[in-house]
Design a protein around this motif. Structure first.
Motif, PDB file in Angstrom:
ATOM      1  N   VAL A 192       0.841  -1.195   0.000  1.00 47.29           N
ATOM      2  CA  VAL A 192       0.000   0.000   0.000  1.00 47.29           C
ATOM      3  C   VAL A 192       0.877   1.247   0.000  1.00 47.29           C
ATOM      4  CG1 VAL A 192      -1.783   1.278   1.247  1.00 47.29           C
ATOM      5  CG2 VAL A 192      -1.820  -1.234   1.236  1.00 47.29           C
ATOM      6  N   ASP A 193       0.571   2.182  -0.894  1.00 46.89           N
ATOM      7  CA  ASP A 193       1.314   3.432  -0.972  1.00 46.89           C
ATOM      8  C   ASP A 193       0.998   4.309   0.236  1.00 46.89           C
ATOM      9  OD1 ASP A 193       2.959   5.403  -2.316  1.00 46.89           O
ATOM     10  OD2 ASP A 193       1.104   6.477  -2.747  1.00 46.89           O
ATOM     11  N   VAL A 194       2.041   4.831   0.878  1.00 46.33           N
ATOM     12  CA  VAL A 194       1.851   5.753   2.000  1.00 46.33           C
ATOM     13  C   VAL A 194       2.697   6.993   1.764  1.00 46.33           C
ATOM     14  CG1 VAL A 194       1.314   3.924   3.659  1.00 46.33           C
ATOM     15  CG2 VAL A 194       3.692   4.650   3.361  1.00 46.33           C
ATOM     16  N   PRO A 195       2.273   8.138   2.309  1.00 51.48           N
ATOM     17  CA  PRO A 195       3.009   9.382   2.072  1.00 51.48           C
ATOM     18  C   PRO A 195       4.272   9.459   2.912  1.00 51.48           C
ATOM     19  CG  PRO A 195       1.197   9.773   3.587  1.00 51.48           C
ATOM     20  CD  PRO A 195       1.074   8.339   3.136  1.00 51.48           C
ATOM     21  N   HIS A 196       5.272  10.157   2.397  1.00 51.94           N
ATOM     22  CA  HIS A 196       6.494  10.376   3.171  1.00 51.94           C
ATOM     23  C   HIS A 196       6.519  11.830   3.629  1.00 51.94           C
ATOM     24  CE1 HIS A 196      11.109  10.430   3.595  1.00 51.94           C
ATOM     25  NE2 HIS A 196      10.594   9.744   4.601  1.00 51.94           N
ATOM     26  N   ASP A 197       5.625  12.139   4.568  1.00 53.51           N
ATOM     27  CA  ASP A 197       5.530  13.491   5.116  1.00 53.51           C
ATOM     28  C   ASP A 197       5.072  13.383   6.571  1.00 53.51           C
ATOM     29  OD1 ASP A 197       2.750  13.016   5.048  1.00 53.51           O
ATOM     30  OD2 ASP A 197       2.494  14.090   3.161  1.00 53.51           O
ATOM     31  N   ASP A 198       4.638  14.487   7.146  1.00 50.02           N
ATOM     32  CA  ASP A 198       4.283  14.491   8.563  1.00 50.02           C
ATOM     33  C   ASP A 198       3.083  13.609   8.897  1.00 50.02           C
ATOM     34  OD1 ASP A 198       6.352  16.229   9.062  1.00 50.02           O
ATOM     35  OD2 ASP A 198       5.109  18.035   9.017  1.00 50.02           O
ATOM     36  N   SER A 199       2.306  13.229   7.870  1.00 49.83           N
ATOM     37  CA  SER A 199       1.140  12.376   8.114  1.00 49.83           C
ATOM     38  C   SER A 199       1.479  10.885   8.096  1.00 49.83           C
ATOM     39  CB  SER A 199       0.064  12.656   7.065  1.00 49.83           C
ATOM     40  OG  SER A 199       0.479  12.215   5.776  1.00 49.83           O
ATOM     41  N   LEU A 200       2.737  10.561   7.811  1.00 53.87           N
ATOM     42  CA  LEU A 200       3.118   9.158   7.611  1.00 53.87           C
ATOM     43  C   LEU A 200       2.776   8.280   8.805  1.00 53.87           C
ATOM     44  CD1 LEU A 200       4.659   6.824   6.169  1.00 53.87           C
ATOM     45  CD2 LEU A 200       6.730   7.707   7.256  1.00 53.87           C
ATOM     46  N   PHE A 201       3.134   8.697   9.999  1.00 52.20           N
ATOM     47  CA  PHE A 201       2.995   7.815  11.153  1.00 52.20           C
ATOM     48  C   PHE A 201       1.529   7.608  11.530  1.00 52.20           C
ATOM     49  CE2 PHE A 201       7.210   9.796  11.399  1.00 52.20           C
ATOM     50  CZ  PHE A 201       7.973   8.646  11.261  1.00 52.20           C
ATOM     51  N   ASP A 202       0.722   8.645  11.376  1.00 53.42           N
ATOM     52  CA  ASP A 202      -0.713   8.468  11.585  1.00 53.42           C
ATOM     53  C   ASP A 202      -1.299   7.514  10.539  1.00 53.42           C
ATOM     54  OD1 ASP A 202      -0.721  10.149  13.760  1.00 53.42           O
ATOM     55  OD2 ASP A 202      -1.375  11.907  12.624  1.00 53.42           O
ATOM     56  N   THR A 203      -0.819   7.652   9.299  1.00 50.52           N
ATOM     57  CA  THR A 203      -1.274   6.752   8.233  1.00 50.52           C
ATOM     58  C   THR A 203      -0.916   5.310   8.545  1.00 50.52           C
ATOM     59  OG1 THR A 203      -1.040   8.511   6.580  1.00 50.52           O
ATOM     60  CG2 THR A 203      -1.107   6.243   5.768  1.00 50.52           C
ATOM     61  N   LEU A 204       0.287   5.097   9.052  1.00 52.65           N
ATOM     62  CA  LEU A 204       0.705   3.741   9.409  1.00 52.65           C
ATOM     63  C   LEU A 204      -0.104   3.196  10.587  1.00 52.65           C
ATOM     64  CD1 LEU A 204       4.596   3.968   9.060  1.00 52.65           C
ATOM     65  CD2 LEU A 204       2.997   2.806   7.519  1.00 52.65           C
ATOM     66  N   ASP A 205      -0.477   4.071  11.526  1.00 57.34           N
ATOM     67  CA  ASP A 205      -1.347   3.636  12.630  1.00 57.34           C
ATOM     68  C   ASP A 205      -2.662   3.081  12.088  1.00 57.34           C
ATOM     69  OD1 ASP A 205       0.423   4.319  14.643  1.00 57.34           O
ATOM     70  OD2 ASP A 205      -0.452   6.313  14.957  1.00 57.34           O
ATOM     71  N   VAL A 206      -3.285   3.846  11.195  1.00 61.97           N
ATOM     72  CA  VAL A 206      -4.570   3.437  10.627  1.00 61.97           C
ATOM     73  C   VAL A 206      -4.414   2.143   9.829  1.00 61.97           C
ATOM     74  CG1 VAL A 206      -6.387   4.079   8.988  1.00 61.97           C
ATOM     75  CG2 VAL A 206      -5.472   5.788  10.590  1.00 61.97           C
ATOM     76  N   LEU A 207      -3.371   2.085   9.002  1.00 61.12           N
ATOM     77  CA  LEU A 207      -3.151   0.906   8.174  1.00 61.12           C
ATOM     78  C   LEU A 207      -2.866  -0.324   9.031  1.00 61.12           C
ATOM     79  CD1 LEU A 207      -2.832  -0.340   5.359  1.00 61.12           C
ATOM     80  CD2 LEU A 207      -0.433   0.379   5.406  1.00 61.12           C
ATOM     81  N   GLY A 208      -2.011  -0.164  10.037  1.00 67.83           N
ATOM     82  CA  GLY A 208      -1.686  -1.303  10.903  1.00 67.83           C
ATOM     83  C   GLY A 208      -2.908  -1.845  11.611  1.00 67.83           C
ATOM     84  N   ASP A 209      -3.762  -0.949  12.117  1.00 66.90           N
ATOM     85  CA  ASP A 209      -4.981  -1.390  12.802  1.00 66.90           C
ATOM     86  C   ASP A 209      -5.926  -2.100  11.823  1.00 66.90           C
ATOM     87  OD1 ASP A 209      -4.071  -0.335  15.169  1.00 66.90           O
ATOM     88  OD2 ASP A 209      -5.283   1.485  15.055  1.00 66.90           O
ATOM     89  N   ALA A 210      -6.051  -1.547  10.606  1.00 68.77           N
ATOM     90  CA  ALA A 210      -6.935  -2.148   9.618  1.00 68.77           C
ATOM     91  C   ALA A 210      -6.441  -3.520   9.181  1.00 68.77           C
ATOM     92  CB  ALA A 210      -7.068  -1.228   8.407  1.00 68.77           C
ATOM     93  N   VAL A 211      -5.153  -3.667   9.016  1.00 69.35           N
ATOM     94  CA  VAL A 211      -4.593  -4.959   8.626  1.00 69.35           C
ATOM     95  C   VAL A 211      -4.820  -5.979   9.737  1.00 69.35           C
ATOM     96  CG1 VAL A 211      -2.427  -6.184   8.174  1.00 69.35           C
ATOM     97  CG2 VAL A 211      -2.910  -4.029   6.994  1.00 69.35           C
ATOM     98  N   ALA A 212      -4.586  -5.572  10.984  1.00 74.00           N
ATOM     99  CA  ALA A 212      -4.795  -6.490  12.112  1.00 74.00           C
ATOM    100  C   ALA A 212      -6.245  -6.954  12.175  1.00 74.00           C
ATOM    101  CB  ALA A 212      -4.386  -5.809  13.419  1.00 74.00           C
TER     102      ALA A 212
END
Length: 279
Positions: free
Chosen positions: A255-275
């Motif tokens: 999954v494409d994710v941004p490399h900016d200040d929103s990255l870590f929040d995006t990874l939080d959402v993605l990690g929870d959704a994958v789990a």
């Protein structure tokens, strides 16, 4: 089913060591970085997905160096080029770099490879765009010899070297090479000849092309069920899209994710959704 992320990492984003740690901490399985040595200001070929060239492609980091940083601060995730442009790289230098990365990371490298689209970028490397596919094929075949043979040699119209020693060897034998792009006759034949898998762009490309890729592999006398199929997906969480890819034969989703200040929040959402999706 593995879940990974693709990141067009730039000098303006968070440090890659922090990105890699965050990917692993959130239970994801891999990090993929793309490859462009430079981006000519003028282009005769439009950006493949349409619209203006995204700013991030003007500033992206070197993938092999970036993945070395990522591997150094993680223990589990795979690190992949998504995708490397072998036609524009010296195969002997690139083979040594990737073998070093795989050996030092304990066998966590996957080589996504592509033919490229930016003809001006190719031309600056002395690559004839009309021959980039044959050049890519030959460079990967030459790298395979360096990775797999104790005394390696190669002779072809694009690359040639005398019997040589080249260490380290990768931990993975073979080091997995996945070809990215639309399932043209050339790509299918190349996967069948020297590839370990395919990287389609999105679920539709996967569904429309997976049969042709597998048929080519089977015709070559290889087992198509052994292929890695890793569709690269756009940003966002979509379990419906993930389900489509799994039904289409995907072995990993990136999954494409941004490399900016929103990255870590995006990874939080993605990690929870994958789990949640894995339950």
């Amino acid at each position: 089913m593995r879940f990974s992320v693709t990141v067009v990492a730039t000098d303006a984003g968070p440090p890659l060591v922090d990105v890699a740690r965050a990917v692993e901490e959130r239970g994801l399985d891999g990090l993929w970085l793309p490859d462009h040595t430079h981006m000519p200001v003028s282009r005769s070929v439009p950006y493949p997905t349409g619209g203006d060239l995204p700013e991030r492609y003007k500033r992206n980091l070197d993938p092999v160096t970036g993945l070395a940083l990522a591997a150094a601060v993680t223990r589990r995730i795979r690190v992949g080029t998504g995708v490397l442009l072998p036609a524009q790289r010296d195969p002997m230098v690139t083979a040594r770099a990737l073998a070093t990365l795989d050996q030092q990371s304990g066998g966590r490298v996957v080589v996504g490879a592509g033919y490229g689209w930016n003809v001006e970028e190719m031309a600056d490397h002395g690559v004839d765009p009309a021959r980039r596919r044959s050049r890519t094929r030959e460079h990967v075949l030459a790298m395979r010899r360096l990775w797999e043979d104790e005394v390696a040699s190669f002779a072809g119209p694009h690359v040639s070297f005398r019997p040589s020693w080249s260490w380290p060897k990768p931990v993975q034998r073979p080091l997995p090479v996945l070809l990215g792009g639309s399932p043209s006759r050339t790509l299918c034949s190349h996967v069948a000849e020297y590839g370990d898998g395919w990287i389609p762009l999105g679920p539709r490309a996967l569904e429309e092309g997976v049969g042709a890729v597998r048929d080519a592999v089977a015709t070559a006398g290889r087992d198509p069920s052994a292929l890695e199929i890793v569709p690269f997906l756009g940003p966002g969480v979509s379990q419906r899209r993930w389900d489509r890819c799994v039904a289409g034969g995907a072995t990993e989703l990136a999954v494409d994710v941004p490399h900016d200040d929103s990255l870590f929040d995006t990874l939080d959402v993605l990690g929870d959704a994958v789990a949640a999706w894995r339950l």
